[in-house]
Design an enzyme around this catalytic site. Structure first.
Site, PDB file in Angstrom:
ATOM      1  N   HIS A  79     -10.100  -4.111  -4.525  1.00 21.92           N
ATOM      2  CA  HIS A  79      -9.994  -5.406  -4.961  1.00 21.92           C
ATOM      3  C   HIS A  79      -9.977  -6.721  -4.004  1.00 21.92           C
ATOM      4  O   HIS A  79      -8.982  -7.548  -3.996  1.00 21.92           O
ATOM      5  CB  HIS A  79      -8.525  -5.628  -5.537  1.00 21.92           C
ATOM      6  CG  HIS A  79      -8.281  -6.467  -6.903  1.00 21.92           C
ATOM      7  ND1 HIS A  79      -7.171  -6.790  -7.274  1.00 21.92           N
ATOM      8  CD2 HIS A  79      -9.328  -7.219  -7.534  1.00 21.92           C
ATOM      9  CE1 HIS A  79      -7.523  -7.743  -8.351  1.00 21.92           C
ATOM     10  NE2 HIS A  79      -8.685  -7.982  -8.100  1.00 21.92           N
ATOM     11  N   HIS A 104      -0.464   0.577 -12.294  1.00 23.77           N
ATOM     12  CA  HIS A 104      -1.137  -0.811 -12.895  1.00 23.77           C
ATOM     13  C   HIS A 104      -1.565  -0.339 -14.514  1.00 23.77           C
ATOM     14  O   HIS A 104      -1.890   0.550 -14.666  1.00 23.77           O
ATOM     15  CB  HIS A 104      -2.521  -1.385 -12.062  1.00 23.77           C
ATOM     16  CG  HIS A 104      -2.738  -2.598 -12.337  1.00 23.77           C
ATOM     17  ND1 HIS A 104      -3.250  -3.060 -13.591  1.00 23.77           N
ATOM     18  CD2 HIS A 104      -2.917  -3.767 -11.638  1.00 23.77           C
ATOM     19  CE1 HIS A 104      -3.735  -4.122 -13.611  1.00 23.77           C
ATOM     20  NE2 HIS A 104      -3.290  -4.594 -12.358  1.00 23.77           N
ATOM     21  N   ASP A 149       0.301   0.242  -7.148  1.00 24.83           N
ATOM     22  CA  ASP A 149      -0.148  -0.953  -7.667  1.00 24.83           C
ATOM     23  C   ASP A 149       0.831  -1.306  -8.703  1.00 24.83           C
ATOM     24  O   ASP A 149       1.021  -0.531  -9.696  1.00 24.83           O
ATOM     25  CB  ASP A 149      -1.688  -0.789  -8.329  1.00 24.83           C
ATOM     26  CG  ASP A 149      -2.335  -1.929  -8.521  1.00 24.83           C
ATOM     27  OD1 ASP A 149      -1.721  -3.026  -8.191  1.00 24.83           O
ATOM     28  OD2 ASP A 149      -3.740  -1.942  -8.854  1.00 24.83           O
ATOM     29  N   ASP A 150       1.435  -2.448  -8.738  1.00 23.41           N
ATOM     30  CA  ASP A 150       2.027  -3.022  -9.675  1.00 23.41           C
ATOM     31  C   ASP A 150       3.340  -2.469  -9.815  1.00 23.41           C
ATOM     32  O   ASP A 150       4.130  -2.217 -11.010  1.00 23.41           O
ATOM     33  CB  ASP A 150       1.453  -3.303 -11.150  1.00 23.41           C
ATOM     34  CG  ASP A 150       0.727  -4.572 -11.111  1.00 23.41           C
ATOM     35  OD1 ASP A 150       0.447  -5.256 -10.176  1.00 23.41           O
ATOM     36  OD2 ASP A 150       0.183  -4.979 -12.151  1.00 23.41           O
ATOM     37  N   ASP A 210       2.139  -3.365  -3.902  1.00 20.42           N
ATOM     38  CA  ASP A 210       1.314  -4.671  -3.669  1.00 20.42           C
ATOM     39  C   ASP A 210       2.111  -5.851  -4.182  1.00 20.42           C
ATOM     40  O   ASP A 210       1.827  -6.916  -3.554  1.00 20.42           O
ATOM     41  CB  ASP A 210      -0.118  -4.481  -4.108  1.00 20.42           C
ATOM     42  CG  ASP A 210      -0.343  -4.515  -5.461  1.00 20.42           C
ATOM     43  OD1 ASP A 210       0.692  -4.139  -6.224  1.00 20.42           O
ATOM     44  OD2 ASP A 210      -1.407  -4.784  -6.092  1.00 20.42           O
ATOM     45  N   ASN A 211       2.531  -5.659  -5.376  1.00 21.49           N
ATOM     46  CA  ASN A 211       3.472  -7.003  -5.746  1.00 21.49           C
ATOM     47  C   ASN A 211       4.332  -6.173  -6.750  1.00 21.49           C
ATOM     48  O   ASN A 211       4.246  -4.929  -6.861  1.00 21.49           O
ATOM     49  CB  ASN A 211       2.693  -7.875  -6.618  1.00 21.49           C
ATOM     50  CG  ASN A 211       1.358  -7.217  -7.507  1.00 21.49           C
ATOM     51  OD1 ASN A 211       0.411  -7.259  -7.351  1.00 21.49           O
ATOM     52  ND2 ASN A 211       2.217  -6.678  -8.358  1.00 21.49           N
ATOM     53  N   LYS A 227       5.885  -9.798 -11.210  1.00 22.83           N
ATOM     54  CA  LYS A 227       4.420 -10.012 -10.853  1.00 22.83           C
ATOM     55  C   LYS A 227       3.922 -11.460 -10.987  1.00 22.83           C
ATOM     56  O   LYS A 227       4.357 -12.021 -12.310  1.00 22.83           O
ATOM     57  CB  LYS A 227       3.408  -9.113 -11.413  1.00 22.83           C
ATOM     58  CG  LYS A 227       2.212  -9.223 -11.061  1.00 22.83           C
ATOM     59  CD  LYS A 227       1.242  -8.281 -11.849  1.00 22.83           C
ATOM     60  CE  LYS A 227      -0.161  -8.389 -11.155  1.00 22.83           C
ATOM     61  NZ  LYS A 227      -1.201  -7.256 -11.823  1.00 22.83           N
ATOM     62  N   CYS A 252      -2.270  -8.914  -6.669  1.00 19.15           N
ATOM     63  CA  CYS A 252      -2.861  -7.715  -6.040  1.00 19.15           C
ATOM     64  C   CYS A 252      -3.961  -8.329  -4.918  1.00 19.15           C
ATOM     65  O   CYS A 252      -3.674  -8.043  -3.559  1.00 19.15           O
ATOM     66  CB  CYS A 252      -3.795  -6.939  -6.785  1.00 19.15           C
ATOM     67  SG  CYS A 252      -2.985  -6.354  -8.277  1.00 19.15           S
TER      68      CYS A 252
END
Ligand code: NAG
Ligand code: NAG
Ligand code: NAG
Ligand code: NAG
Ligand code: NAG
Ligand code: NAG
Length: 483
Positions: free
Chosen positions: A130, A214, A36-37, A272-273, A290, A74
């Site tokens: 999410h 994240h 994540d991130d 995810d990004n 992001k 996300c």
């Protein structure tokens, strides 16, 4: 309109017969890891300053995907992975789902794990969802997973599992106490348990969307201590978060080895990004971060490794997009049905990434969001080597170095952008040279392409928060059952 072709038992039977007649080995296990991130510059295989030996080993033994793209935030990326459908066709292009919003990824769009279940897979999810949870039907165990341990919303404290005034921590559909340990440990342990208990008569699908890395920036001290030379506080801790996740991935691969599954396991890894410049993440030398549709927001650190990957030890340059994972994973699982599923945007890239063949894709949409809001990137498209950004690209428009952290929620916001940006990504992957004045013909062509896609545009489904979601009505937890 976008419901997928339903898997009939006849289709499943045909696949099994195909497998038998072609003498295909039993279906492989698949571990799909989503960080994540995580920024482009936040993995050891791109940046030697990051300590991620387990990730790097898998990447270097496998195929590093050098042009693998995701959405800039996300929810849209996760929706793309699961459904194979662009977020702008699902009303999810605008941003992320906040915990009080009565919305989820459309139930008409079937998620690929549901298809894997029908192919005989055991399917398990550990980590962050999410994709909405207001109704029970929106939650992981109703959308293709046999089991789920984790949280529904986009972020929370890593220890007390709290978001605002509620705990978000669940086992299946049951809200559970916070278990005040760092989530990365808990998730690695659960994965190990699933692997130990796995019945070998079935193939295993493990979806591991870690909470890491994240915000909030939290990590056990021993990981932070690996980076004592980093002066910037957030960057030092963030780097430790990557190393904690790396150790968890090492523990998962060890468990697969110890239980005799590793030889038949395919690993897929993606963020995810990209990294969030105000929260320790870094995408240097790519532009932006992001939330923006520059490469720094959308070009993922990604690789495939293990079972079926023939060109191991190489880098793959072909275009891959988040929507491709749905049909590609089904194809890796031995299902050929999605090759004829034109209700999704994803293309089957299994042949491409497993053999190094040409990518099935020459173009993709970065995003299409026609609402006027300076917090999100509007529209961009890639065709061949060219990328057109049409309108505001999003808040972070610079090139940020690892220790050059932006401070404050609106740092980096720049609303002065107007018009178009055209980049030749083959010659200029870091988007320094806007060619829109030089090549007005290309701009016109790419805008026409975007307009073609716009025909399927669905307005963002971005409702107000609903008071009924408030944890005070649900025993202090964020829970389904209010939409
Ligand atoms: C690729 O796989 C082959 C066969 O398993 C193995 O011998 C070789 O060492 C691998 N190469 C890399 C770079 O991991
Ligand atoms: C959870 O941890 C955060 C710090 O990240 C703190 O602000 C919050 O008060 C804690 N919540 C509870 C319920 O302990
Ligand atoms: C990995 O496994 C070891 C040995 O069980 C354990 O001590 C460690 O805490 C685990 N690390 C993570 C991140 O789960
Ligand atoms: C594994 O699954 C098979 C087929 O469903 C079943 O016969 C067997 O008892 C299971 N083994 C264990 C250890 O549960
Ligand atoms: C904002 O963007 C414009 C156009 O890209 C650029 O010229 C300007 O320097 C940027 N301003 C800041 C403060 O980043
Ligand atoms: C990955 O792509 C970049 C351009 O964006 C290129 O400079 C680099 O050489 C590529 N990496 C490999 C290993 O091919």
């Amino acid at each position: 309109m976008y419901t997928s072709i339903k898997f009939s038992s006849i289709a499943v039977l045909m696949i099994m017969m195909l497998r038998e007649s072609s003498g295909q080995q039993k279906p492989r296990h698949i571990v799909f890891i989503v960080a994540d991130d995580l920024g482009w510059n936040d993995v050891g295989f791109h940046n030697p300053d990051i300590i991620s030996p387990n990730i790097d080993k898998l990447a270097r033994q496998g195929v590093i995907l050098n042009s693998s793209y995701v959405q800039p935030v996300c929810t849209p990326s996760r929706h793309s992975f699961m459904s194979g459908v662009y977020p702008f066709k699902a009303g999810l292009q605008h941003g992320t789902i906040s915990p009080g919003q009565p919305v989820c990824s459309p139930l008409s769009m079937q998620f690929f794990p549901e298809k894997l279940q029908k192919l005989g897979y055991s399917t398990h999810m550990i980590g962050k969802w999410h994709l909405g949870f207001c109704n029970l039907e929106c939650t992981p165990t109703r959308r293709g997973f046999d089991s789920f341990l984790g949280f529904y919303s986009g972020m929370e404290d890593y220890y007390n599992k709290t978001r605002n005034n509620g705990i978000d921590f669940n086992d299946g559909i049951k809200a559970i106490p916070a278990d005040n340990r760092y989530s990365t440990y808990i998730y690695a342990e659960r994965a190990k348990q699933i692997i130990i208990n796995h019945n070998e008569t079935k193939p295993l699908f493990l979806y591991l969307p870690f909470q890491s890395v994240h915000a909030p920036i939290e990590v056990p001290k021993r990981f932070e201590d690996m980076y004592q030379h980093i002066v910037n506080d957030n960057r030092r801790k963030f780097s430790g978060m990557v190393s904690a996740m790396d150790e968890a991935i090492g523990n998962v691969t060890q468990a697969l080895t110890d239980n005799g599954l590793i030889e038949d396991t395919l690993f897929i890894f993606t963020s995810d990004n990209s990294g969030w410049p105000i929260r320790g993440g870094n995408n240097y030398p790519l532009r932006g971060g992001k939330i923006t549709i520059f490469e720094g927001g959308t070009r993922a650190a990604s690789f495939v490794s293990g079972s079926g990957i023939e060109k191991n030890g190489s880098t793959y340059e072909g275009l891959i997009h988040a929507v491709d994972w749905h049909p590609t994973i089904l194809s890796a699982a031995g299902s050929y049905v999605d090759n004829i599923d034109d209700s999704i945007d994803g293309l089957d890239q299994w042949n491409a990434i497993s053999t190094g063949a040409k990518s099935a894709r020459n173009e993709f949409v970065y995003n299409l969001d026609d609402s006027i809001d300076p917090t999100t990137g509007h529209a961009a498209i890639r065709v061949g080597d060219f990328k057109l950004i049409s309108g505001y690209p999003g808040p972070y428009q610079g090139w940020y170095k690892p220790e050059q952290e932006l401070k404050g929620a609106s740092a980096g916001f720049n609303s002065t952008w107007s018009g178009d940006g055209l980049y030749n990504l083959k010659d200029d992957p870091t988007e320094h040279h806007d060619l829109s004045k030089e090549h007005p013909d290309v701009v016109i062509n790419l805008k026409a392409k975007l307009d073609e896609y716009r025909k399927a545009y669905v307005k963002p489904n971005d409702p107000k928060n609903d008071d009924k979601a408030d944890p005070k009505y649900h025993g202090g937890h964020w829970m389904p059952g209010w939409c």
